[in-house]
Design an enzyme around this catalytic site. Structure first.
Site, PDB file in Angstrom:
ATOM      1  N   ASP A  16       1.754 -47.377  13.848  1.00 40.39           N
ATOM      2  CA  ASP A  16       2.080 -46.089  14.427  1.00 40.39           C
ATOM      3  C   ASP A  16       1.115 -45.077  13.788  1.00 40.39           C
ATOM      4  O   ASP A  16       0.465 -45.386  12.786  1.00 40.39           O
ATOM      5  CB  ASP A  16       3.542 -45.738  14.126  1.00 40.39           C
ATOM      6  CG  ASP A  16       3.919 -44.356  14.607  1.00 40.39           C
ATOM      7  OD1 ASP A  16       3.664 -44.051  15.782  1.00 40.39           O
ATOM      8  OD2 ASP A  16       4.447 -43.573  13.795  1.00 40.39           O
ATOM      9  N   ASP A  18       1.472 -40.934  13.597  1.00 41.62           N
ATOM     10  CA  ASP A  18       2.081 -39.811  12.885  1.00 41.62           C
ATOM     11  C   ASP A  18       3.196 -40.288  11.959  1.00 41.62           C
ATOM     12  O   ASP A  18       4.126 -40.973  12.380  1.00 41.62           O
ATOM     13  CB  ASP A  18       2.648 -38.801  13.879  1.00 41.62           C
ATOM     14  CG  ASP A  18       1.548 -38.072  14.629  1.00 41.62           C
ATOM     15  OD1 ASP A  18       0.685 -37.478  13.975  1.00 41.62           O
ATOM     16  OD2 ASP A  18       1.551 -38.112  15.879  1.00 41.62           O
ATOM     17  N   ASP A 172       7.318 -45.671  10.805  1.00 43.64           N
ATOM     18  CA  ASP A 172       8.120 -44.763   9.990  1.00 43.64           C
ATOM     19  C   ASP A 172       9.418 -44.333  10.654  1.00 43.64           C
ATOM     20  O   ASP A 172      10.177 -43.572  10.061  1.00 43.64           O
ATOM     21  CB  ASP A 172       7.305 -43.511   9.626  1.00 43.64           C
ATOM     22  CG  ASP A 172       7.077 -42.588  10.818  1.00 43.64           C
ATOM     23  OD1 ASP A 172       7.286 -41.379  10.679  1.00 43.64           O
ATOM     24  OD2 ASP A 172       6.686 -43.091  11.887  1.00 43.64           O
TER      25      ASP A 172
END
Length: 200
Positions: A16, A18, A172
């Site tokens: 991922d 961000d 995250d």
């Protein structure tokens, strides 16, 4: 802190963007707050992190519903992206993820799988000098279904020519981890900035 990886013979790393590669979530929150303030709307930090990984348009729609507002989705999304781009010079990489990226670069193929736009992902990775490390990028424009649907991760695996079981995903958010699991991939969870700070 170190970021331990699950056991396995992985042949590709999928990231991922961000909050995973780029320590940009605090900056994204600042951009959201500034954009929404123009409409008299609040977006508390705890809710921002709870909604991590959701498409921008969905967030605006749900904030409208929560606050009884009628913010124009596309206009707010454009304004948030504009403000984020202005703040980009201040972002850094997530050190624990960067360490794994540097260690495996040249040995394994890499992909980015993000719910953000290609423009946003490209700008973030360019700001960090990391854009050329990735063999392919799967962004919002490439998928018909956002995370937790596995579409993005499966597309990245196909582009890299690696079976899903051979991919390790760095994520995250709960939505991202769920997408990786649904794709049949192992994953490692990247802690939020506040969690990382608490362990240092």
């Amino acid at each position: 802190m170190t970021l331990p990886l699950p056991a396995g013979d992985f042949r590709a790393y999928l990231f991922d963007c961000d909050g995973t590669i780029v320590d940009s979530m605090p900056v994204h929150h600042r951009a959201w707050r500034a954009a929404l303030a123009e409409w008299g709307c609040e977006f508390p930090e705890d809710l921002f992190y709870a909604w991590g990984g959701r498409p921008v348009a969905d967030i605006v729609v749900d904030l409208n519903r929560r606050h009884g507002l009628a913010m124009p989705v596309e206009a707010v999304a454009r304004r948030r992206e504009e403000l984020f781009q202005r703040l980009l010079p201040g972002v850094t990489a997530v050190p624990e993820v960067l360490a794994h990226l540097e260690r495996a670069h040249g040995r394994l193929p890499f992909a980015v799988v993000s719910g953000s736009t290609r423009e946003s992902v490209t700008a973030s990775l360019t700001a960090l000098g990391l854009l050329d490390r990735f063999d392919t990028m799967v962004c919002a424009e490439d998928c018909t279904r956002p995370k937790p649907d596995p579409e993005g991760y499966l597309l990245a695996a196909r582009r890299l020519g690696v079976e899903p079981a051979g991919c390790l995903v760095f994520e995250d958010t709960d939505l991202g981890v769920a997408a990786a699991t649904a794709a049949g991939m192992a994953s490692v969870r990247v802690p939020h900035p506040r969690e990382r700070a608490a362990t240092r």
